[in-house]
Design a protein around this motif. Sequence first.
Motif, mmCIF file in Angstrom:
data_model
loop_
_atom_site.group_PDB
_atom_site.id
_atom_site.type_symbol
_atom_site.label_atom_id
_atom_site.label_comp_id
_atom_site.label_asym_id
_atom_site.label_seq_id
_atom_site.Cartn_x
_atom_site.Cartn_y
_atom_site.Cartn_z
ATOM 1 N N SER A 124 22.788 56.159 55.318
ATOM 2 C CA SER A 124 23.351 57.504 55.149
ATOM 3 C C SER A 124 24.632 57.660 55.952
ATOM 4 C CB SER A 124 22.330 58.562 55.588
ATOM 5 O OG SER A 124 21.166 58.503 54.787
ATOM 6 N N ILE A 138 28.478 58.257 54.481
ATOM 7 C CA ILE A 138 29.279 59.406 54.910
ATOM 8 C C ILE A 138 30.625 58.918 55.446
ATOM 9 C CG2 ILE A 138 29.452 61.296 56.579
ATOM 10 C CD1 ILE A 138 26.333 61.426 56.459
ATOM 11 N N LEU A 170 28.605 59.528 64.515
ATOM 12 C CA LEU A 170 27.365 59.973 63.868
ATOM 13 C C LEU A 170 26.137 59.244 64.408
ATOM 14 C CD1 LEU A 170 28.496 60.268 60.115
ATOM 15 C CD2 LEU A 170 28.203 62.102 61.788
ATOM 16 N N TYR A 205 25.265 63.853 53.991
ATOM 17 C CA TYR A 205 25.781 64.554 55.169
ATOM 18 C C TYR A 205 24.976 65.825 55.427
ATOM 19 C CZ TYR A 205 29.007 66.821 58.402
ATOM 20 O OH TYR A 205 29.556 67.432 59.500
ATOM 21 N N TYR A 244 21.751 64.761 56.890
ATOM 22 C CA TYR A 244 22.007 64.253 58.239
ATOM 23 C C TYR A 244 22.104 65.420 59.216
ATOM 24 C CZ TYR A 244 24.708 62.509 62.202
ATOM 25 O OH TYR A 244 25.146 62.219 63.468
ATOM 26 N N GLN A 245 22.831 66.469 58.811
ATOM 27 C CA GLN A 245 22.986 67.635 59.674
ATOM 28 C C GLN A 245 21.642 68.298 59.949
ATOM 29 O OE1 GLN A 245 25.675 67.559 61.263
ATOM 30 N NE2 GLN A 245 27.123 69.038 60.441
#
Length: 343
Positions: free
Chosen positions: A82, A86, A108, A322, A325-326
């Motif tokens: 991931s 991104i 990240l 993304y 992920y957040q």
Amino acid sequence: MGGKLVNRNWVKPLVLCIVISFIVIFLVNTDIDSTKQALRSVGFKFIYLLIITYIAYFFGTWSWHVCLGEERKKISIFQLFSIRQIGETVGQFNPTSVVGGDILKANLLQPYQIDKAKALSSVAASRITAVLSQILLFLIACLFLVFNNKHLAWVSSWGFGFAALIFLLLLIQVLFIIWISKTHSLERQQNSADASFIRKLKNRIQNLIIDIRIFYKNDRKMFWYSYFLAAIHWIIGSLEFYLILIFLGFDISILDGLLLDMSVIVFKSFGAFVPGQLGIEELGNKLMLTLVGISSATVWITVSILRRARQIVWIGIGFMLYFFYQKGCSACREVNIRHKNAR
């Protein structure tokens, strides 16, 4: 100090706006009707192209994963996939190209408690193994072009130039490996508060080179493991060209597909500063297809559109990743806060 903090708070939204702006430009310049027509020409087989690119990206992620050393225990390959996607999406639509994307990848990794220096060095090491393996495959593709009878008539007058290019690529690869394997080391450079942008950039590049050399000397097995996985990544990725032309009724070999893909990637690297390589990739497709004897404008347009369609799908996937992920990072922060309060 407060002014600096305020400015830093604007960096991420600014970069995000730039990336989104270039993606919008990319989409606006994409002929949707032609894309639909090209997709209809291959039908459900377009799914095969997405599967091929997913497998290629997975091996590219695996190549990076091994460069993390002991830190890789803190993150799974699928989580790293991931982050890589991104970073690659941002790198493709960022004026700084892969540099901005690679720095984002390292940032990240921070929620996974991975040392920042190790994160940066792993990104640099995986990028180097990817480039070196790409050069080797490009070399193989050039050899195939020179010695394959089907293309020999076209390149006969350029034989010396191709031979010189092949020798140069091989020499660069050998010299670089010898150079990073040398025992002497350089001193890491620290940035002073008043250092200029050029000085900071120079120090960062020097420190990354040092990290690559340290990685190679400390774990040569993992370096070559990453190199091998990166080569598989490129080979599988080149099957996209091969499959598209097979779907369109052309009888080509897998090595033809490798030649086309590696050559277009090299061509695109010269226009890396152009977000999305708008126009650059299409020109590369045209030149390389002509090189292997496919001069039809219809085929060139269809191939370019299908490759762009695949790209659009992965842009969307990159944005979705993304978002998740957040959400995952927010959950991790809440767990850490609860853990600290429990203490």
